[in-house]
Motif scaffolding. Sequence first.
Motif, PDB file in Angstrom:
ATOM      1  N   ASN A 100      25.017  55.094  23.346  1.00 30.60           N
ATOM      2  CA  ASN A 100      25.980  54.875  22.259  1.00 30.60           C
ATOM      3  C   ASN A 100      26.991  53.794  22.603  1.00 30.60           C
ATOM      4  O   ASN A 100      27.520  53.128  21.703  1.00 30.60           O
ATOM      5  CB  ASN A 100      26.731  56.171  21.949  1.00 30.60           C
ATOM      6  CG  ASN A 100      25.796  57.328  21.655  1.00 30.60           C
ATOM      7  OD1 ASN A 100      25.595  58.199  22.497  1.00 30.60           O
ATOM      8  ND2 ASN A 100      25.190  57.345  20.467  1.00 30.60           N
ATOM      9  N   TYR A 101      27.259  53.635  23.903  1.00 34.04           N
ATOM     10  CA  TYR A 101      28.266  52.671  24.357  1.00 34.04           C
ATOM     11  C   TYR A 101      27.708  51.854  25.520  1.00 34.04           C
ATOM     12  O   TYR A 101      27.015  52.382  26.388  1.00 34.04           O
ATOM     13  CB  TYR A 101      29.534  53.388  24.834  1.00 34.04           C
ATOM     14  CG  TYR A 101      30.258  54.153  23.758  1.00 34.04           C
ATOM     15  CD1 TYR A 101      31.227  53.532  22.964  1.00 34.04           C
ATOM     16  CD2 TYR A 101      29.978  55.503  23.532  1.00 34.04           C
ATOM     17  CE1 TYR A 101      31.882  54.240  21.970  1.00 34.04           C
ATOM     18  CE2 TYR A 101      30.638  56.209  22.541  1.00 34.04           C
ATOM     19  CZ  TYR A 101      31.587  55.569  21.758  1.00 34.04           C
ATOM     20  OH  TYR A 101      32.231  56.269  20.773  1.00 34.04           O
ATOM     21  N   LEU A 102      28.048  50.578  25.522  1.00 36.28           N
ATOM     22  CA  LEU A 102      27.726  49.717  26.655  1.00 36.28           C
ATOM     23  C   LEU A 102      29.026  49.111  27.172  1.00 36.28           C
ATOM     24  O   LEU A 102      29.751  48.435  26.435  1.00 36.28           O
ATOM     25  CB  LEU A 102      26.775  48.592  26.237  1.00 36.28           C
ATOM     26  CG  LEU A 102      26.514  47.522  27.306  1.00 36.28           C
ATOM     27  CD1 LEU A 102      25.858  48.123  28.545  1.00 36.28           C
ATOM     28  CD2 LEU A 102      25.667  46.383  26.738  1.00 36.28           C
ATOM     29  N   VAL A 103      29.327  49.380  28.441  1.00 37.93           N
ATOM     30  CA  VAL A 103      30.499  48.821  29.103  1.00 37.93           C
ATOM     31  C   VAL A 103      30.036  47.706  30.033  1.00 37.93           C
ATOM     32  O   VAL A 103      29.111  47.907  30.830  1.00 37.93           O
ATOM     33  CB  VAL A 103      31.248  49.903  29.922  1.00 37.93           C
ATOM     34  CG1 VAL A 103      32.461  49.300  30.612  1.00 37.93           C
ATOM     35  CG2 VAL A 103      31.651  51.065  29.027  1.00 37.93           C
ATOM     36  N   VAL A 104      30.663  46.541  29.940  1.00 41.97           N
ATOM     37  CA  VAL A 104      30.359  45.431  30.851  1.00 41.97           C
ATOM     38  C   VAL A 104      31.656  45.028  31.540  1.00 41.97           C
ATOM     39  O   VAL A 104      32.621  44.607  30.889  1.00 41.97           O
ATOM     40  CB  VAL A 104      29.752  44.226  30.110  1.00 41.97           C
ATOM     41  CG1 VAL A 104      29.388  43.127  31.121  1.00 41.97           C
ATOM     42  CG2 VAL A 104      28.517  44.636  29.320  1.00 41.97           C
ATOM     43  N   ASP A 105      31.696  45.171  32.853  1.00 45.76           N
ATOM     44  CA  ASP A 105      32.880  44.819  33.632  1.00 45.76           C
ATOM     45  C   ASP A 105      32.755  43.392  34.157  1.00 45.76           C
ATOM     46  O   ASP A 105      31.677  42.809  34.161  1.00 45.76           O
ATOM     47  CB  ASP A 105      33.043  45.803  34.798  1.00 45.76           C
ATOM     48  CG  ASP A 105      34.415  45.706  35.445  1.00 45.76           C
ATOM     49  OD1 ASP A 105      35.364  45.241  34.783  1.00 45.76           O
ATOM     50  OD2 ASP A 105      34.555  46.094  36.621  1.00 45.76           O
ATOM     51  N   GLU A 106      33.896  42.850  34.635  1.00 48.68           N
ATOM     52  CA  GLU A 106      33.964  41.470  35.157  1.00 48.68           C
ATOM     53  C   GLU A 106      33.329  40.510  34.159  1.00 48.68           C
ATOM     54  O   GLU A 106      32.514  39.644  34.505  1.00 48.68           O
ATOM     55  CB  GLU A 106      33.280  41.376  36.525  1.00 48.68           C
ATOM     56  CG  GLU A 106      33.898  42.242  37.610  1.00 48.68           C
ATOM     57  CD  GLU A 106      35.284  41.789  38.049  1.00 48.68           C
ATOM     58  OE1 GLU A 106      35.797  40.796  37.488  1.00 48.68           O
ATOM     59  OE2 GLU A 106      35.854  42.450  38.932  1.00 48.68           O
ATOM     60  N   ILE A 107      33.744  40.631  32.910  1.00 47.68           N
ATOM     61  CA  ILE A 107      33.118  39.864  31.838  1.00 47.68           C
ATOM     62  C   ILE A 107      33.336  38.366  31.998  1.00 47.68           C
ATOM     63  O   ILE A 107      32.543  37.562  31.491  1.00 47.68           O
ATOM     64  CB  ILE A 107      33.624  40.368  30.463  1.00 47.68           C
ATOM     65  CG1 ILE A 107      32.696  39.926  29.341  1.00 47.68           C
ATOM     66  CG2 ILE A 107      35.068  39.945  30.223  1.00 47.68           C
ATOM     67  CD1 ILE A 107      31.320  40.526  29.396  1.00 47.68           C
ATOM     68  N   SER A 108      34.378  37.959  32.715  1.00 43.86           N
ATOM     69  CA  SER A 108      34.635  36.526  32.902  1.00 43.86           C
ATOM     70  C   SER A 108      33.514  35.847  33.679  1.00 43.86           C
ATOM     71  O   SER A 108      33.325  34.634  33.570  1.00 43.86           O
ATOM     72  CB  SER A 108      35.961  36.311  33.642  1.00 43.86           C
ATOM     73  OG  SER A 108      35.846  36.647  35.021  1.00 43.86           O
ATOM     74  N   MET A 109      32.758  36.618  34.471  1.00 37.50           N
ATOM     75  CA  MET A 109      31.696  36.043  35.295  1.00 37.50           C
ATOM     76  C   MET A 109      30.341  36.022  34.583  1.00 37.50           C
ATOM     77  O   MET A 109      29.351  35.560  35.154  1.00 37.50           O
ATOM     78  CB  MET A 109      31.582  36.835  36.600  1.00 37.50           C
ATOM     79  CG  MET A 109      32.835  36.789  37.453  1.00 37.50           C
ATOM     80  SD  MET A 109      32.714  37.832  38.934  1.00 37.50           S
ATOM     81  CE  MET A 109      31.475  36.928  39.865  1.00 37.50           C
ATOM     82  N   VAL A 110      30.287  36.508  33.337  1.00 36.49           N
ATOM     83  CA  VAL A 110      29.019  36.548  32.602  1.00 36.49           C
ATOM     84  C   VAL A 110      28.802  35.221  31.878  1.00 36.49           C
ATOM     85  O   VAL A 110      29.629  34.803  31.065  1.00 36.49           O
ATOM     86  CB  VAL A 110      29.007  37.711  31.595  1.00 36.49           C
ATOM     87  CG1 VAL A 110      27.706  37.720  30.800  1.00 36.49           C
ATOM     88  CG2 VAL A 110      29.185  39.040  32.323  1.00 36.49           C
ATOM     89  N   ARG A 111      27.692  34.572  32.159  1.00 39.73           N
ATOM     90  CA  ARG A 111      27.373  33.307  31.520  1.00 39.73           C
ATOM     91  C   ARG A 111      26.998  33.528  30.056  1.00 39.73           C
ATOM     92  O   ARG A 111      26.439  34.560  29.694  1.00 39.73           O
ATOM     93  CB  ARG A 111      26.204  32.631  32.251  1.00 39.73           C
ATOM     94  CG  ARG A 111      26.543  32.202  33.645  1.00 39.73           C
ATOM     95  CD  ARG A 111      25.379  31.836  34.533  1.00 39.73           C
ATOM     96  NE  ARG A 111      24.211  31.287  33.912  1.00 39.73           N
ATOM     97  CZ  ARG A 111      23.417  30.374  34.473  1.00 39.73           C
ATOM     98  NH1 ARG A 111      23.727  29.886  35.669  1.00 39.73           N
ATOM     99  NH2 ARG A 111      22.342  29.940  33.870  1.00 39.73           N
ATOM    100  N   PRO A 112      27.310  32.546  29.181  1.00 39.46           N
ATOM    101  CA  PRO A 112      27.005  32.736  27.757  1.00 39.46           C
ATOM    102  C   PRO A 112      25.518  32.846  27.470  1.00 39.46           C
ATOM    103  O   PRO A 112      25.120  33.565  26.547  1.00 39.46           O
ATOM    104  CB  PRO A 112      27.621  31.498  27.096  1.00 39.46           C
ATOM    105  CG  PRO A 112      27.724  30.480  28.185  1.00 39.46           C
ATOM    106  CD  PRO A 112      27.987  31.257  29.434  1.00 39.46           C
ATOM    107  N   ASP A 113      24.683  32.145  28.237  1.00 42.18           N
ATOM    108  CA  ASP A 113      23.239  32.242  27.991  1.00 42.18           C
ATOM    109  C   ASP A 113      22.723  33.640  28.312  1.00 42.18           C
ATOM    110  O   ASP A 113      21.868  34.186  27.609  1.00 42.18           O
ATOM    111  CB  ASP A 113      22.473  31.181  28.790  1.00 42.18           C
ATOM    112  CG  ASP A 113      22.686  31.301  30.294  1.00 42.18           C
ATOM    113  OD1 ASP A 113      23.808  31.651  30.712  1.00 42.18           O
ATOM    114  OD2 ASP A 113      21.740  31.036  31.061  1.00 42.18           O
TER     115      ASP A 113
END
Length: 436
Positions: A100-113
Motif C-alpha cells: 500500500n505504501y512505498l518509502v524511499v529514503d535518501e531521495i536526493s541520491m536517486v537518479r531521474p532515469d
Amino acid sequence: MTQAITEEQCRVYEELVQKRSVLLLGAAGTGKSEFIRHVCKNMAGKVAVAAPTAMAAMNLAVGAVTIHSLFQIPPSATGYFDADLFALKSRAAEVLKSINYLVVDEISMVRPDLFDLMENLARRARGSDNFFGGLCLLLVGDFHQLPPVIRSDEFELFRRHYGHSNAFLFDAKSLRDAPLQAFALTKIFRQKSSHFVKILGAVSGGKLCGRMLTEINGRALNGNAPPKESLIITPYRAAAERKNEEELDALPGIIHEYVGRRVGTFRSIADDELPSPERLLLKEGATVVFTCNGAGWVNGSMGTVRRLGKNGVEVLLRGRKKAIPVGSHSWTHVLPNGGECVETGSYGQIPLRLGYAMTVHRTQGKTCDSIVIQRDRRFFAHGQLYVALSRARSLDSIHLSEKISSSDAMADGRVLAYCENLRLGGVAGKPFVHNQ
C-alpha cells in the motif's frame, strides 16, 4: 498516533493516512529516519522501504532493501532511459501489487532515469496508468546532501534526456504532473545551538563566507594533534582505509579476525556497502565506531576495544566507565509476500568498524561526538562539506586538518532554485508546507 513524533511529523503522517503521496525534505538531524521507522511500525497497510544504496537501506534498521532489489532492476552502465527495454520481473510484480505504501529514503541520491523506470514498473505491476500505479509514496531526503552519482561518460545522455548533465530526481519526467505534496521538517534534534544551525544552513546554501567562515576556520588544528577520540572524515575512500590500516598496525598485540555471514539477497551486495566489513580486523585498544543502534549505543557511537573473544568483543564507550559486551548483529532484508513480510536475506557480523577515519558517504545517518574534517585534495561534490560538518552536535566538536575556503561549501544552483520554488509553492503547482 503516539507521542513519538512531532506535530509537524504528525501532519505528514495524516497525509499518508489519507493515501496522499509526500515528498518529505529536512536538513540533517531533523528526525527523518525516525519518522520512517514510525511509519513502518504504525501505518495500517503494507509498507515497503527502499534506498538507493545498501548502506542507506541498512542504516534505517527496518528491513529496507535497495531500490534495485525491490524492483528487480539490473545494474546498468548507461542508465535506464528506455523503460520498455526492462522486463517486469515476477518477484517485483508480486511485491508492488501487494503493498500500500512505498518509502524511499535518501531521495536526493536517486537518479531521474532510475526513478522514471521505477514509476513505469510500478504502473505495469499494478495495471494502472496512475502515478506509480496508485501506490502511496513517501520520498524522504535532503537535496542539499549528496547528489546522484552520474559518471562523466553519461553526461551527454543525461543532457539529451533531461536537459542537464547534472540531473536530479526532480528532473524525472514522471514527476512533472505527479500528485506529490512537499513538506519540510524544521525541528532539528542533533544540534542544540541555533548559531551552529545557521552556520550549517550557510554551508548547505553555498554561502559560507565572512564571519561564519572565519569561525569554522578557527577550528583548524594548525599542525596540532587532533583529540584522540575524533573521527576523521574525508571525501576519499582510499584515504580513510589507509588511516584505519595504519592505526591498527601501530597497535601492539595480535589481530583478531571476525568473519561476517551473508544469506540470500545480501550475497549480491558489494563489500564496501556492508555496514560492517565481512572481514573485520581488530586489536585490543582499537578505536571503533558502532554501525547500528543497540542496547547502550547508537549508530555512530565510538569506543575502544577492551577485550577480544571468540564470538564477540567488549567495548568501552566514550564517557563510560565500564566496557559492554558486543556480539553479532543481524541486518535483514524484508519484503511483503502475500499477507505477511518475509525475510529475503540477512547479514550477521559484529556491528563495528575501525573508527579512525570514514568517508563522507559512509557517515550519512550518523551522529559523532568529535570529528576531524580532512579535505585531502578537495571536496569534489556538492553537499560533501555540509554532510561532514552536520555529523557533529556542536561547533566545538569539529576540528579541521587545514582551513577550508568558501568554495568547499559547494551547492548546486539548480538544487537551490528547486528548493526555493518549493518553498514558494511554484513547482508544478505543488505547495510546500513549511511547518513552523
